[in-house]
Motif scaffolding. Structure first.
Motif, PDB file in Angstrom:
ATOM      1  N   ASP A 170       9.880   8.427   4.478  1.00  0.00           N
ATOM      2  CA  ASP A 170      10.238   8.859   6.569  1.00  0.00           C
ATOM      3  C   ASP A 170       8.878   9.180   7.116  1.00  0.00           C
ATOM      4  O   ASP A 170       8.920   8.984   8.422  1.00  0.00           O
ATOM      5  N   LEU A 171       8.624   9.478   6.019  1.00  0.00           N
ATOM      6  CA  LEU A 171       6.960  10.929   6.599  1.00  0.00           C
ATOM      7  C   LEU A 171       5.020   9.707   6.530  1.00  0.00           C
ATOM      8  O   LEU A 171       4.307   9.480   7.718  1.00  0.00           O
ATOM      9  N   LYS A 172       5.229   9.330   5.194  1.00  0.00           N
ATOM     10  CA  LYS A 172       4.053   8.172   5.414  1.00  0.00           C
ATOM     11  C   LYS A 172       4.309   7.575   5.888  1.00  0.00           C
ATOM     12  O   LYS A 172       5.189   6.179   5.691  1.00  0.00           O
ATOM     13  N   THR A 173       3.029   6.146   6.933  1.00  0.00           N
ATOM     14  CA  THR A 173       3.150   5.204   7.697  1.00  0.00           C
ATOM     15  C   THR A 173       1.231   4.606   7.325  1.00  0.00           C
ATOM     16  O   THR A 173       0.381   5.373   5.902  1.00  0.00           O
ATOM     17  N   ILE A 174       1.178   3.540   7.413  1.00  0.00           N
ATOM     18  CA  ILE A 174      -0.321   2.428   7.017  1.00  0.00           C
ATOM     19  C   ILE A 174      -0.941   3.402   7.449  1.00  0.00           C
ATOM     20  O   ILE A 174      -1.653   3.880   6.184  1.00  0.00           O
ATOM     21  N   LYS A 175      -1.065   3.932   8.606  1.00  0.00           N
ATOM     22  CA  LYS A 175      -2.060   4.407   9.398  1.00  0.00           C
ATOM     23  C   LYS A 175      -2.348   5.426   8.464  1.00  0.00           C
ATOM     24  O   LYS A 175      -3.476   5.875   7.990  1.00  0.00           O
ATOM     25  N   SER A 176      -1.475   6.683   8.056  1.00  0.00           N
ATOM     26  CA  SER A 176      -1.806   7.993   7.361  1.00  0.00           C
ATOM     27  C   SER A 176      -1.832   8.031   6.152  1.00  0.00           C
ATOM     28  O   SER A 176      -3.190   8.317   5.535  1.00  0.00           O
ATOM     29  N   VAL A 177      -1.878   6.864   5.540  1.00  0.00           N
ATOM     30  CA  VAL A 177      -2.386   6.344   4.379  1.00  0.00           C
ATOM     31  C   VAL A 177      -3.803   5.961   4.148  1.00  0.00           C
ATOM     32  O   VAL A 177      -5.136   6.105   3.298  1.00  0.00           O
ATOM     33  N   MET A 178      -4.000   4.788   5.463  1.00  0.00           N
ATOM     34  CA  MET A 178      -5.265   4.068   5.790  1.00  0.00           C
ATOM     35  C   MET A 178      -6.531   5.186   6.354  1.00  0.00           C
ATOM     36  O   MET A 178      -7.712   5.388   5.882  1.00  0.00           O
ATOM     37  N   ASN A 179      -6.100   6.500   6.793  1.00  0.00           N
ATOM     38  CA  ASN A 179      -7.178   7.555   7.322  1.00  0.00           C
ATOM     39  C   ASN A 179      -7.320   8.450   5.768  1.00  0.00           C
ATOM     40  O   ASN A 179      -6.954   9.998   6.655  1.00  0.00           O
ATOM     41  N   SER A 180      -6.142   8.909   4.721  1.00  0.00           N
ATOM     42  CA  SER A 180      -6.712   9.262   3.920  1.00  0.00           C
ATOM     43  C   SER A 180      -8.756  10.082   3.516  1.00  0.00           C
ATOM     44  O   SER A 180      -9.116   8.870   3.883  1.00  0.00           O
ATOM     45  N   PRO A 181      -8.312  11.121   2.974  1.00  0.00           N
ATOM     46  CA  PRO A 181      -9.801  10.886   2.187  1.00  0.00           C
ATOM     47  C   PRO A 181     -10.325   9.776   1.550  1.00  0.00           C
ATOM     48  O   PRO A 181     -11.713   9.166   1.831  1.00  0.00           O
ATOM     49  N   LEU A 182      -9.678   8.714   1.138  1.00  0.00           N
ATOM     50  CA  LEU A 182     -10.016   8.009   0.530  1.00  0.00           C
ATOM     51  C   LEU A 182     -11.325   6.914   1.433  1.00  0.00           C
ATOM     52  O   LEU A 182     -11.602   6.350   1.272  1.00  0.00           O
ATOM     53  N   LYS A 183     -10.379   6.950   2.820  1.00  0.00           N
ATOM     54  CA  LYS A 183     -11.391   5.387   3.596  1.00  0.00           C
ATOM     55  C   LYS A 183     -12.769   6.229   3.887  1.00  0.00           C
ATOM     56  O   LYS A 183     -13.296   5.537   4.012  1.00  0.00           O
ATOM     57  N   ASN A 184     -13.134   7.462   4.067  1.00  0.00           N
ATOM     58  CA  ASN A 184     -14.210   8.006   3.648  1.00  0.00           C
ATOM     59  C   ASN A 184     -14.645   7.659   2.418  1.00  0.00           C
ATOM     60  O   ASN A 184     -17.012   7.240   2.707  1.00  0.00           O
ATOM     61  N   ASN A 185     -14.682   6.726   1.507  1.00  0.00           N
ATOM     62  CA  ASN A 185     -15.369   6.676   0.141  1.00  0.00           C
ATOM     63  C   ASN A 185     -15.473   4.828   0.268  1.00  0.00           C
ATOM     64  O   ASN A 185     -15.708   4.594  -0.944  1.00  0.00           O
ATOM     65  N   LYS A 186     -14.830   4.588   1.453  1.00  0.00           N
ATOM     66  CA  LYS A 186     -15.182   3.376   1.486  1.00  0.00           C
ATOM     67  C   LYS A 186     -13.830   2.008   0.665  1.00  0.00           C
ATOM     68  O   LYS A 186     -15.036   1.471   0.437  1.00  0.00           O
ATOM     69  N   LEU A 187     -12.457   2.738   0.308  1.00  0.00           N
ATOM     70  CA  LEU A 187     -12.308   1.962  -1.024  1.00  0.00           C
ATOM     71  C   LEU A 187     -11.204   1.126   0.116  1.00  0.00           C
ATOM     72  O   LEU A 187     -10.544   1.139  -0.755  1.00  0.00           O
ATOM     73  N   GLN A 188     -11.653   0.183   0.938  1.00  0.00           N
ATOM     74  CA  GLN A 188     -10.960  -0.527   1.921  1.00  0.00           C
ATOM     75  C   GLN A 188     -11.258  -1.379   1.603  1.00  0.00           C
ATOM     76  O   GLN A 188     -10.825  -2.769   2.864  1.00  0.00           O
ATOM     77  N   ASP A 189     -11.625  -2.228   0.814  1.00  0.00           N
ATOM     78  CA  ASP A 189     -12.145  -3.411   0.854  1.00  0.00           C
ATOM     79  C   ASP A 189     -11.098  -4.611   0.099  1.00  0.00           C
ATOM     80  O   ASP A 189     -11.327  -5.706   0.473  1.00  0.00           O
ATOM     81  N   GLN A 190      -9.703  -3.626  -0.848  1.00  0.00           N
ATOM     82  CA  GLN A 190      -9.019  -4.636  -0.839  1.00  0.00           C
ATOM     83  C   GLN A 190      -7.704  -4.275  -1.462  1.00  0.00           C
ATOM     84  O   GLN A 190      -7.740  -2.528  -1.409  1.00  0.00           O
ATOM     85  N   VAL A 191      -6.503  -4.340  -0.252  1.00  0.00           N
ATOM     86  CA  VAL A 191      -5.199  -3.654  -0.503  1.00  0.00           C
ATOM     87  C   VAL A 191      -4.086  -4.366  -1.204  1.00  0.00           C
ATOM     88  O   VAL A 191      -3.698  -5.600  -0.697  1.00  0.00           O
ATOM     89  N   ALA A 192      -3.092  -4.198  -2.103  1.00  0.00           N
ATOM     90  CA  ALA A 192      -2.382  -4.837  -2.296  1.00  0.00           C
ATOM     91  C   ALA A 192      -1.142  -4.153  -1.571  1.00  0.00           C
ATOM     92  O   ALA A 192      -0.246  -2.825  -1.337  1.00  0.00           O
ATOM     93  N   LEU A 193      -0.412  -5.377  -1.187  1.00  0.00           N
ATOM     94  CA  LEU A 193       0.906  -4.810   0.006  1.00  0.00           C
ATOM     95  C   LEU A 193       1.818  -5.558  -0.686  1.00  0.00           C
ATOM     96  O   LEU A 193       2.181  -6.413  -0.749  1.00  0.00           O
ATOM     97  N   TRP A 194       3.375  -4.880  -1.033  1.00  0.00           N
ATOM     98  CA  TRP A 194       4.764  -4.943  -1.704  1.00  0.00           C
ATOM     99  C   TRP A 194       5.611  -4.853  -0.685  1.00  0.00           C
ATOM    100  O   TRP A 194       5.655  -4.128  -0.408  1.00  0.00           O
ATOM    101  N   ILE A 195       5.622  -6.156  -0.515  1.00  0.00           N
ATOM    102  CA  ILE A 195       7.536  -6.421   0.473  1.00  0.00           C
ATOM    103  C   ILE A 195       8.521  -6.799  -0.579  1.00  0.00           C
ATOM    104  O   ILE A 195       8.211  -7.787  -1.075  1.00  0.00           O
ATOM    105  N   GLY A 196       9.546  -6.213  -0.129  1.00  0.00           N
ATOM    106  CA  GLY A 196      10.788  -6.577  -1.071  1.00  0.00           C
ATOM    107  C   GLY A 196      11.431  -7.650  -0.190  1.00  0.00           C
ATOM    108  O   GLY A 196      11.034  -7.749   0.336  1.00  0.00           O
ATOM    109  N   PRO A 197      12.381  -7.409  -0.609  1.00  0.00           N
ATOM    110  CA  PRO A 197      13.748  -8.744  -0.507  1.00  0.00           C
ATOM    111  C   PRO A 197      14.726  -7.963   0.476  1.00  0.00           C
ATOM    112  O   PRO A 197      14.422  -6.782   0.777  1.00  0.00           O
ATOM    113  N   GLU A 198      15.255  -9.225   1.290  1.00  0.00           N
ATOM    114  CA  GLU A 198      16.435  -8.618   1.910  1.00  0.00           C
ATOM    115  C   GLU A 198      16.989  -7.305   0.527  1.00  0.00           C
ATOM    116  O   GLU A 198      17.445  -7.847  -0.093  1.00  0.00           O
TER     117      GLU A 198
END
Length: 244
Positions: A170-198
């Motif tokens: 309910d709370l965490k969004t992609i925006k909040s995760v991607m704008n965490s302190p990790l972003k300042n360390n330039k750790l966004q060059d690779q992302v694994a995105l997991w999508i489940g089934p129906e």
């Protein structure tokens, strides 16, 4: 006109010739009916584009003269690896096409507790990937891997971000995760995105993901189909990493 991919070394230069045979030549000659003097865009699949003019056509062989050579500038800086739980075949083909148009780097079909387990025509999937890459002017042909079981989750360890679309978050969004302190360390060059089934990931799968410190995120208040969730999540990640 979309670009077409060829197997050529990247050291080809202006004024040199490129010879096309096989499926690409057939499509240009028989389907698009290109003529001598027409311009075509070719790509080596390693982010180098060749702007060419058709020099000659001999049966099913096409010879092109390189007019100019450019570095492809359409590839996202963030390489998104999409781990997609296998839906029905036609839906998965749609996911391949649209995710590649958006800019996904590779697609890994996965079998989960709630997904459909059946034979996958990876050769056909890769042809769909190449067509989508050419239509969207990509600089690479994203690879569609052979399906892997959920136990292949350890594959994620090479990624600095592992994001899971989860309908019960309910709370965490992609925006909040991607704008965490990790972003300042330039750790966004690779992302694994997991999508489940129906029906989503099972409780056991979510528990395992949390143990691996995956980031569970919401995609909004509405429940999306699996194929829709993949496209929405890719777009959100690119918005955060490209600022568009």
């Amino acid at each position: 006109m979309p670009k077409y991919f060829i197997n050529e070394p990247s050291d080809k230069a202006e004024g040199q010739l490129l010879q096309l045979e096989g499926d690409t030549a057939y499509h240009l000659i028989k389907v698009l009916r290109v003529r001598i003097g027409e311009e075509v865009i070719l790509c080596d699949g390693k982010e180098t584009d060749y702007y060419c003019i058709v020099e000659s056509i001999d049966s099913l062989t096409l010879t092109c003269l390189i007019l100019s050579k450019h570095q492809c500038e359409t590839e996202p800086k963030c390489k998104i690896s999409l781990f997609q739980a296998m839906p029905k075949a036609d839906k998965f083909e749609w996911v391949i096409q649209k995710s590649i148009e958006l800019g996904v780097y590779e697609i890994i079909p996965i079998y989960t507790d709630h997904s459909i387990k059946k034979n996958a025509n990876v050769e056909r999937f890769q042809k769909i990937a190449e067509s989508a890459a050419g239509q969207s002017m990509r600089g690479i042909i994203p690879k569609v891997h052979y399906p892997t079981s959920w136990e292949g989750v350890k594959y994620q360890t090479k990624f600095k971000y592992s994001i899971v679309a989860h309908e019960k978050e309910d709370l965490k969004t992609i925006k909040s995760v991607m704008n965490s302190p990790l972003k300042n360390n330039k750790l966004q060059d690779q992302v694994a995105l997991w999508i489940g089934p129906e029906g989503g990931f099972s409780k056991n799968e979510i528990t395992l993901m949390e143990e691996y410190e995956f980031q569970l995120v919401t995609l909004g208040p509405r429940i999306l189909r699996s194929e829709t969730a993949a496209i929405a999540a890719i777009a959100k990640i690119l918005m955060e990493t490209e600022g568009t």
